[in-house]
Design a protein around this motif. Sequence first.
Motif, short mmCIF file in Angstrom:
data_model
loop_
_atom_site.label_atom_id
_atom_site.label_comp_id
_atom_site.label_asym_id
_atom_site.label_seq_id
_atom_site.Cartn_x
_atom_site.Cartn_y
_atom_site.Cartn_z
N ARG A 1 0.58 41.87 65.01
CA ARG A 1 0.56 40.23 64.79
C ARG A 1 0.55 39.92 63.34
O ARG A 1 1.31 39.07 62.80
CB ARG A 1 -0.36 39.47 65.51
CG ARG A 1 -0.23 37.91 65.67
CD ARG A 1 0.74 37.52 66.84
NE ARG A 1 1.08 36.29 66.63
CZ ARG A 1 2.16 35.65 66.27
NH1 ARG A 1 3.09 36.56 65.79
NH2 ARG A 1 2.52 34.56 66.26
N TYR A 2 -0.46 40.49 62.57
CA TYR A 2 -0.73 40.42 61.24
C TYR A 2 0.61 40.75 60.45
O TYR A 2 1.08 40.25 59.55
CB TYR A 2 -1.84 41.16 60.72
CG TYR A 2 -2.12 41.18 59.31
CD1 TYR A 2 -2.65 39.78 58.74
CD2 TYR A 2 -1.98 41.94 58.34
CE1 TYR A 2 -3.09 39.84 57.40
CE2 TYR A 2 -2.13 42.15 57.05
CZ TYR A 2 -2.70 40.83 56.52
OH TYR A 2 -2.94 40.74 55.20
N SER A 3 0.93 42.04 60.92
CA SER A 3 2.25 42.58 60.16
C SER A 3 3.62 41.70 60.20
O SER A 3 4.35 41.49 59.59
CB SER A 3 2.83 43.75 60.38
OG SER A 3 1.57 44.64 60.62
N ASP A 4 3.60 40.93 61.51
CA ASP A 4 4.72 40.02 61.72
C ASP A 4 4.66 38.89 61.21
O ASP A 4 5.62 38.44 60.43
CB ASP A 4 4.58 40.05 63.37
CG ASP A 4 5.80 39.15 63.89
OD1 ASP A 4 6.88 38.95 63.35
OD2 ASP A 4 5.43 38.15 64.76
N TRP B 1 9.60 26.68 60.20
CA TRP B 1 8.61 27.77 59.53
C TRP B 1 8.59 28.50 60.70
O TRP B 1 8.31 28.30 61.87
CB TRP B 1 7.32 26.38 59.50
CG TRP B 1 6.15 27.09 58.93
CD1 TRP B 1 5.06 27.86 59.71
CD2 TRP B 1 5.66 27.33 57.67
NE1 TRP B 1 4.27 28.33 58.86
CE2 TRP B 1 4.47 28.18 57.60
CE3 TRP B 1 6.59 27.07 56.38
CZ2 TRP B 1 4.01 28.44 56.50
CZ3 TRP B 1 5.68 27.35 55.21
CH2 TRP B 1 4.70 28.26 55.10
N PRO B 2 7.99 29.87 60.18
CA PRO B 2 8.07 31.05 61.04
C PRO B 2 6.82 30.69 61.79
O PRO B 2 6.94 31.72 62.86
CB PRO B 2 8.04 31.96 60.40
CG PRO B 2 7.49 31.58 58.85
CD PRO B 2 8.04 30.36 58.90
N GLY C 1 0.35 43.65 53.29
CA GLY C 1 -0.24 42.48 53.82
C GLY C 1 -0.91 41.56 52.47
O GLY C 1 -0.07 41.95 51.29
N VAL C 2 -1.59 40.73 52.75
CA VAL C 2 -1.97 39.92 51.59
C VAL C 2 -2.83 40.73 50.57
O VAL C 2 -3.95 41.58 50.96
CB VAL C 2 -2.97 38.68 51.91
CG1 VAL C 2 -3.58 37.71 50.83
CG2 VAL C 2 -2.18 37.81 53.02
N LEU C 3 -2.68 40.66 49.42
CA LEU C 3 -3.31 41.49 48.25
C LEU C 3 -4.85 41.10 48.46
O LEU C 3 -5.19 39.99 48.27
CB LEU C 3 -2.63 41.48 47.04
CG LEU C 3 -1.19 41.94 46.89
CD1 LEU C 3 -0.47 41.75 45.64
CD2 LEU C 3 -0.97 43.18 47.57
N PRO C 4 -5.70 41.94 47.65
CA PRO C 4 -7.02 41.67 47.56
C PRO C 4 -7.48 40.86 46.28
O PRO C 4 -6.64 40.72 45.38
CB PRO C 4 -7.80 43.19 47.26
CG PRO C 4 -6.66 44.08 47.11
CD PRO C 4 -5.41 43.61 47.51
N ASN C 5 -8.34 39.94 46.65
CA ASN C 5 -8.94 39.07 45.47
C ASN C 5 -7.87 38.04 45.04
O ASN C 5 -8.01 37.84 43.67
CB ASN C 5 -9.50 39.80 44.46
CG ASN C 5 -11.00 40.09 44.92
OD1 ASN C 5 -11.54 39.53 45.95
ND2 ASN C 5 -11.53 41.17 44.37
#
Length: 495
Positions: free
Chosen positions: A429-432, A455-456, A275-279
Amino acid sequence: MCGIVAAAAQRDVAPLLIAGLKALEYRGYDSAGLAVLEAGEIRRVRAKGKVREMESLYLAEPFPGGTGIAHTRWATHGAPSEANAHPHIAGRVALVHNGIIENYASLRSELQARGHVFTSETDTEVMAALIEEQIGKGHGLREAVLNTVRALEGAYAIAVISRDEPGRVVGARRGAPLLIGVGIGEHFLGSDAQALIKITNKIVYLDEDDVADITRDSMQVFGLDGQPVDRTVHESELSADAVERGEYRHYMQKEIFEQPRAVADTLEARIGPQGVLPNIFGVDGEALLKRVRGLHIIACGTSYHAGLVAKYWIEEYARLPVSVEVASEYRYREAVVPDDTLFIAISQSGETADTLAAMRESRRRGYLGTLAICNVPESSAVREADLKLMTRAGPEIGVASTKAFTTQLTALALLTLQLARQRGLDDARYSDLCAQLQHLPRAIENASPACAFSWPWGAVSGSAGRLAQAQGNFIHPRRSLSCRRAETWPTGLGR
Ligand code: GLU
């Protein structure tokens, strides 16, 4: 937003100034002009319309000179016309200006009472007159500029030459961008690095209220108090190629094709398999975002529209209230700021005057912190924000916006994901959503040039959706010829 280029060199500078103005054309303008100082004389050429119209006038009667100033104007005071185009001359002084002088009317009356005759309707001309007056009182050009800017209210980037001081250009900035380009045995001023990148990549970014004094072989920067200040020389990473049109018919077409790369660059090292990397928003960014209970997005034009789309995403996935407002409204009213609200400024250039003013105003209003989403790392917005996320669109010349807008949406999608994750969006949902975002560059590539992509992240309805859709239509000029499906971007066809 217009542009300034100025030079103190040994060679003839008019061709350099014209090339610099062309590189600034993307900022928008309605007229152009330049003035060159040679053998104690100032020669000037100005024209309404394109830089090339001013250039043809110059080429019909070229003049030599190693010291000069040049300008593209976006009229704010007085219609676009040759008489209102910059440079403005008062006696021995010629000056170009980007911005707005808010107290020009009273300064103008005072000058008229002292016998000054104005030849334009601009707010700018009062500065030329005041500097001329100061020189008349025995001050050098630098001191005259310092004494003048102290009396100004509003925003300005200026460059000034005086017949009495051949070889010198003095610049100053407040609320509008200006930087110094360091060449070999020559120095330049410019609104951004792009104006100078073909000559030099050595750049000194001026701070608020700096006054710069350049000659061929010297460069000094002063604070408003007249004391010298140290400013570092940076090597700009901008490449000259980035502003070449290459094989494309026009810049917008080139920039449409650059979108997959620009979006991929904006995602790079910011989102991974987990997912989104920290900081990614900066040191302590994650901790600060965790405390957020609401967001105010402040921007202008295209960036404002990106904010409208993000409101739908953030409210849906992170369940945080978002308000989006045009910076020129926000800055002049007393907004209510609930506890733990994050202020987000979106600006392609990071120098949008109203957005910057709003950002400065926000300091007084008790926000949890400020986040700048911006395309220019060295810009004022980025320098002044607590948190920042750079879009990596590269220079955008075409108007209306394409890749700058899509990369802003990409950055806002990263923010949405980060906030949503922290607020318990379920893993699946987040991973998707992460996977779809990572697939986006490929999706754009597969779609372009003939067909739109979706746009997805599902439909955006209402005015934000319609605005985004209008942008989407513009991104795909040929879709009506070759698209079978009535796809929209970035509103999408569903989830
Ligand atoms: N306010 C000045 C004018 O109207 C400068 C506008 C600009 O930034 O180009 O001439």
